[in-house]
Write a protein that holds these residues in place. Structure first.
Motif, PDB file in Angstrom:
ATOM      1  N   THR A  16     -11.547 -26.559  11.236  1.00  0.00           N
ATOM      2  CA  THR A  16     -12.021 -25.331  10.600  1.00  0.00           C
ATOM      3  C   THR A  16     -10.953 -24.848   9.640  1.00  0.00           C
ATOM      4  O   THR A  16      -9.769 -24.865   9.975  1.00  0.00           O
ATOM      5  CB  THR A  16     -12.270 -24.221  11.650  1.00  0.00           C
ATOM      6  N   HIS A  61     -16.606 -25.692   8.713  1.00  0.00           N
ATOM      7  CA  HIS A  61     -16.384 -26.450   9.942  1.00  0.00           C
ATOM      8  C   HIS A  61     -16.718 -27.905   9.652  1.00  0.00           C
ATOM      9  O   HIS A  61     -17.752 -28.192   9.044  1.00  0.00           O
ATOM     10  CB  HIS A  61     -17.299 -25.982  11.081  1.00  0.00           C
ATOM     11  N   GLU A 113     -21.527 -30.354  21.680  1.00  0.00           N
ATOM     12  CA  GLU A 113     -21.218 -28.914  21.758  1.00  0.00           C
ATOM     13  C   GLU A 113     -20.723 -28.393  20.409  1.00  0.00           C
ATOM     14  O   GLU A 113     -21.155 -27.338  19.947  1.00  0.00           O
ATOM     15  CB  GLU A 113     -20.155 -28.683  22.833  1.00  0.00           C
ATOM     16  N   LYS A 114     -19.810 -29.125  19.785  1.00  0.00           N
ATOM     17  CA  LYS A 114     -19.262 -28.698  18.497  1.00  0.00           C
ATOM     18  C   LYS A 114     -20.331 -28.738  17.404  1.00  0.00           C
ATOM     19  O   LYS A 114     -20.380 -27.850  16.540  1.00  0.00           O
ATOM     20  CB  LYS A 114     -18.051 -29.550  18.102  1.00  0.00           C
ATOM     21  N   ASP A 116     -23.585 -28.304  17.846  1.00  0.00           N
ATOM     22  CA  ASP A 116     -24.452 -27.148  18.099  1.00  0.00           C
ATOM     23  C   ASP A 116     -23.791 -25.862  17.604  1.00  0.00           C
ATOM     24  O   ASP A 116     -24.439 -25.020  16.979  1.00  0.00           O
ATOM     25  CB  ASP A 116     -24.772 -27.019  19.592  1.00  0.00           C
ATOM     26  N   TYR A 117     -22.517 -25.710  17.896  1.00  0.00           N
ATOM     27  CA  TYR A 117     -21.784 -24.526  17.450  1.00  0.00           C
ATOM     28  C   TYR A 117     -21.819 -24.412  15.926  1.00  0.00           C
ATOM     29  O   TYR A 117     -22.132 -23.349  15.374  1.00  0.00           O
ATOM     30  CB  TYR A 117     -20.336 -24.587  17.948  1.00  0.00           C
ATOM     31  N   ASN A 120     -25.364 -23.736  14.458  1.00  0.00           N
ATOM     32  CA  ASN A 120     -25.886 -22.401  14.762  1.00  0.00           C
ATOM     33  C   ASN A 120     -25.085 -21.287  14.104  1.00  0.00           C
ATOM     34  O   ASN A 120     -25.486 -20.126  14.140  1.00  0.00           O
ATOM     35  CB  ASN A 120     -25.947 -22.195  16.277  1.00  0.00           C
ATOM     36  N   ASN A 121     -23.978 -21.613  13.479  1.00  0.00           N
ATOM     37  CA  ASN A 121     -23.136 -20.613  12.828  1.00  0.00           C
ATOM     38  C   ASN A 121     -23.913 -19.780  11.804  1.00  0.00           C
ATOM     39  O   ASN A 121     -23.811 -18.547  11.820  1.00  0.00           O
ATOM     40  CB  ASN A 121     -21.922 -21.313  12.206  1.00  0.00           C
TER      41      ASN A 121
END
Length: 145
Positions: A16, A61, A113-114, A116-117, A120-121
């Protein structure tokens, strides 16, 4: 290295970084498209696989994989080249903060997980109601993990 500590190198990194002062320098379509074009070019040049990405108005990201033989130097080199290339073509100066956040991703579950994160940001920020509607992410790109 202290006794009992092992150094782990990872192929996959969650990275990031932010625009200078967290300003929305990536807020326009042209700026996001410029960043995406530069990302594609830099990933080819440095042999970095882009697993996922999201370009937000003031930060980015990335989920990237680097060949193990290039691991020690390539991450810093790749991020630096990406930022400098965008900055040279952008009217905002300075464009990015000099530092970046890097998290080694060691499992398939953590990769998901990353992703999805990241995807969804834009939803969490209220920019779109669904992740597939954000044009500047890898959400709609098929992934095999």
């Amino acid at each position: 290295m202290p006794l009992g500590l092992a150094r782990h190198t990872a192929e996959v990194h969650f990275v990031t970084f932010s625009c200078d002062g967290r300003r929305p320098y990536l807020g326009t379509v042209a700026a996001k498209d410029l960043f995406l074009e530069t990302l594609r070019s830099a990933s080819q040049k440095y042999q970095v696989e882009v697993i996922g990405y999201v370009i937000m108005p003031e930060h980015v990201h990335l989920l990237i994989a680097i060949p193990k033989e290039k691991e020690e130097v390539a991450l810093w080199t790749f991020i630096q080249a990406l930022k400098v290339s965008v900055a040279k073509r952008s009217p905002q100066k300075p464009f990015c903060l000099p530092r970046y956040y890097d998290f080694n991703v060691l499992t398939t579950a953590k990769i998901r997980e990353k992703l999805d994160y990241m995807h969804n940001n834009p939803v969490v920020r209220g920019l779109v109601p669904l992740p597939e509607m954000w044009q500047w992410s890898s959400y709609n790109i098929p992934l095999v993990v």
